[in-house]
Design an enzyme around this catalytic site. Structure first.
Site, mmCIF file in Angstrom:
data_model
loop_
_atom_site.group_PDB
_atom_site.id
_atom_site.type_symbol
_atom_site.label_atom_id
_atom_site.label_comp_id
_atom_site.label_asym_id
_atom_site.label_seq_id
_atom_site.Cartn_x
_atom_site.Cartn_y
_atom_site.Cartn_z
ATOM 1 N N LYS A 64 32.192 42.168 42.187
ATOM 2 C CA LYS A 64 32.094 43.762 42.084
ATOM 3 C C LYS A 64 32.873 44.333 40.988
ATOM 4 C CE LYS A 64 31.239 43.652 47.326
ATOM 5 N NZ LYS A 64 31.768 44.222 48.616
ATOM 6 N N ARG B 41 39.423 37.248 48.772
ATOM 7 C CA ARG B 41 39.795 38.363 49.207
ATOM 8 C C ARG B 41 41.165 38.522 49.714
ATOM 9 N NH1 ARG B 41 34.077 39.570 52.547
ATOM 10 N NH2 ARG B 41 32.767 40.802 50.901
ATOM 11 N N ASN C 57 36.598 45.205 47.771
ATOM 12 C CA ASN C 57 36.775 43.742 48.453
ATOM 13 C C ASN C 57 36.335 42.620 47.451
ATOM 14 O OD1 ASN C 57 34.080 43.874 49.050
ATOM 15 N ND2 ASN C 57 34.462 43.553 51.223
ATOM 16 N N PHE D 148 30.273 54.619 55.620
ATOM 17 C CA PHE D 148 30.652 54.019 54.298
ATOM 18 C C PHE D 148 29.552 53.821 53.367
ATOM 19 C CE2 PHE D 148 30.176 50.560 57.234
ATOM 20 C CZ PHE D 148 29.049 49.525 56.517
ATOM 21 N N TYR E 67 21.329 47.230 49.849
ATOM 22 C CA TYR E 67 22.373 47.837 50.958
ATOM 23 C C TYR E 67 21.732 48.340 51.973
ATOM 24 C CZ TYR E 67 26.812 46.055 48.739
ATOM 25 O OH TYR E 67 27.914 45.520 48.374
ATOM 26 N N ARG F 25 30.642 32.435 51.899
ATOM 27 C CA ARG F 25 31.318 33.474 52.836
ATOM 28 C C ARG F 25 32.781 32.953 53.262
ATOM 29 N NH1 ARG F 25 28.719 38.132 53.856
ATOM 30 N NH2 ARG F 25 29.244 38.166 56.097
ATOM 31 N N THR G 118 35.886 40.629 55.297
ATOM 32 C CA THR G 118 35.364 41.865 54.761
ATOM 33 C C THR G 118 36.744 42.507 54.323
ATOM 34 O OG1 THR G 118 33.204 41.854 55.995
ATOM 35 C CG2 THR G 118 34.022 43.873 54.747
ATOM 36 N N GLU H 61 17.873 39.302 48.187
ATOM 37 C CA GLU H 61 18.869 39.890 47.212
ATOM 38 C C GLU H 61 18.671 39.136 45.738
ATOM 39 O OE1 GLU H 61 22.647 39.067 49.024
ATOM 40 O OE2 GLU H 61 22.308 40.640 50.685
ATOM 41 N N HIS I 88 30.724 40.079 46.565
ATOM 42 C CA HIS I 88 29.511 39.878 47.856
ATOM 43 C C HIS I 88 29.185 38.506 47.828
ATOM 44 C CE1 HIS I 88 25.832 40.845 49.768
ATOM 45 N NE2 HIS I 88 25.261 40.086 48.933
HETATM 46 P P1 DAT Z 1 30.413 41.623 53.776
HETATM 47 O O1 DAT Z 1 30.598 42.256 52.353
HETATM 48 O O2 DAT Z 1 31.684 41.052 54.379
HETATM 49 O O3 DAT Z 1 29.137 40.887 54.053
HETATM 50 P P2 DAT Z 1 29.192 43.921 54.939
HETATM 51 O O4 DAT Z 1 27.881 43.401 54.810
HETATM 52 O O5 DAT Z 1 29.534 44.150 56.659
HETATM 53 O O6 DAT Z 1 30.469 43.102 54.622
HETATM 54 O O7 DAT Z 1 29.475 45.411 54.384
HETATM 55 C C1 DAT Z 1 28.974 45.610 52.941
HETATM 56 C C2 DAT Z 1 30.116 46.218 52.188
HETATM 57 O O8 DAT Z 1 30.491 47.255 52.820
HETATM 58 C C3 DAT Z 1 31.398 45.521 52.485
HETATM 59 O O9 DAT Z 1 31.727 44.455 51.430
HETATM 60 C C4 DAT Z 1 32.537 46.703 52.111
HETATM 61 C C5 DAT Z 1 31.761 47.729 52.835
HETATM 62 N N1 DAT Z 1 32.046 47.999 54.219
HETATM 63 C C6 DAT Z 1 31.817 47.280 55.260
HETATM 64 N N2 DAT Z 1 32.378 47.831 56.219
HETATM 65 C C7 DAT Z 1 33.182 48.827 55.896
HETATM 66 C C8 DAT Z 1 33.884 49.768 56.763
HETATM 67 N N3 DAT Z 1 34.172 49.620 58.012
HETATM 68 N N4 DAT Z 1 34.501 50.581 55.709
HETATM 69 C C9 DAT Z 1 34.429 50.630 54.678
HETATM 70 N N5 DAT Z 1 33.660 49.836 53.729
HETATM 71 C C10 DAT Z 1 33.011 49.086 54.437
HETATM 72 MG MG MG Z 2 27.249 41.650 53.976
#
Ligand code: DAT
Ligand code: MG
Length: 138
Positions: free
Chosen positions: A11, A104, A118, A59, A51, A87, A93, A132, A121
């Site tokens: 990222k 991370r 973080n 968020f 997304y 993963r 996350t 994707e 992805h």
């Molecule tokens: P991951 O990247 O671990 O698959 P995710 O798909 O649930 O996590 O979310 C996508 C991204 O969105 C994640 O990398 C960071 C952001 N994100 C997720 N949950 C969040 C939260 N509660 N507050 C802020 N950002 C968040």
């Molecule tokens: Mg995800």
């Protein structure tokens, strides 16, 4: 070997901090292959597709703002069970809570922003991975 593909993104925070090589090193050290690689600043249209599952969440807008803020590295990674494997390499996350030994956990922390910066992805299922990869490597 049953080849699986996953989409990894280093990222914009990872790019800015100069962590791209370190992330790619860990993927290769694990034994996965880098099949395609592209550096670009992601556009909001494709981020909305990428997304889509998070649209409407608090968020979401900050996440798209952050992800479109500068260059990121898009990588198609290959190898048996690489979706699950990456993963686990990436860690939780929330970078503050991610365990040491993970990307991370070792390289990330909370920087006081609304969105978790973080570093990486990784696709979460074979269906997500193909979807994707289709968005970013059309
Ligand atoms: P991951 O990247 O671990 O698959 P995710 O798909 O649930 O996590 O979310 C996508 C991204 O969105 C994640 O990398 C960071 C952001 N994100 C997720 N949950 C969040 C939260 N509660 N507050 C802020 N950002 C968040
Ligand atoms: Mg995800």
């Amino acid at each position: 070997e049953q080849i699986e593909r996953t989409l990894v993104i280093v990222k914009p925070d990872g790019y800015r901090r100069g962590l791209t090589g370190e992330v790619l090193r860990r993927i290769e050290a694990k034994g996965y292959t880098l099949a395609s690689l592209q550096v670009m600043t992601p556009d909001r249209e494709r981020l909305a597709q990428h997304y889509a599952e998070h649209e409407g969440k608090p968020f979401y807008e900050p996440l798209v703002d952050f992800m479109s803020s500068g260059p990121a590295t898009f990588v198609v990674v290959e190898g048996q069970r690489c979706i699950e494997g990456f993963r686990i390499l990436a860690g939780a996350t929330d970078p503050t809570a991610a365990l040491p030994g993970t990307i991370r956990g070792d390289l990330g922390r909370d920087w006081g922003k609304k969105v978790q910066e973080n570093i990486v992805h990784g696709s979460d299922s074979p269906e997500s991975a193909e979807r994707e990869i289709g968005i970013w490597f059309a």
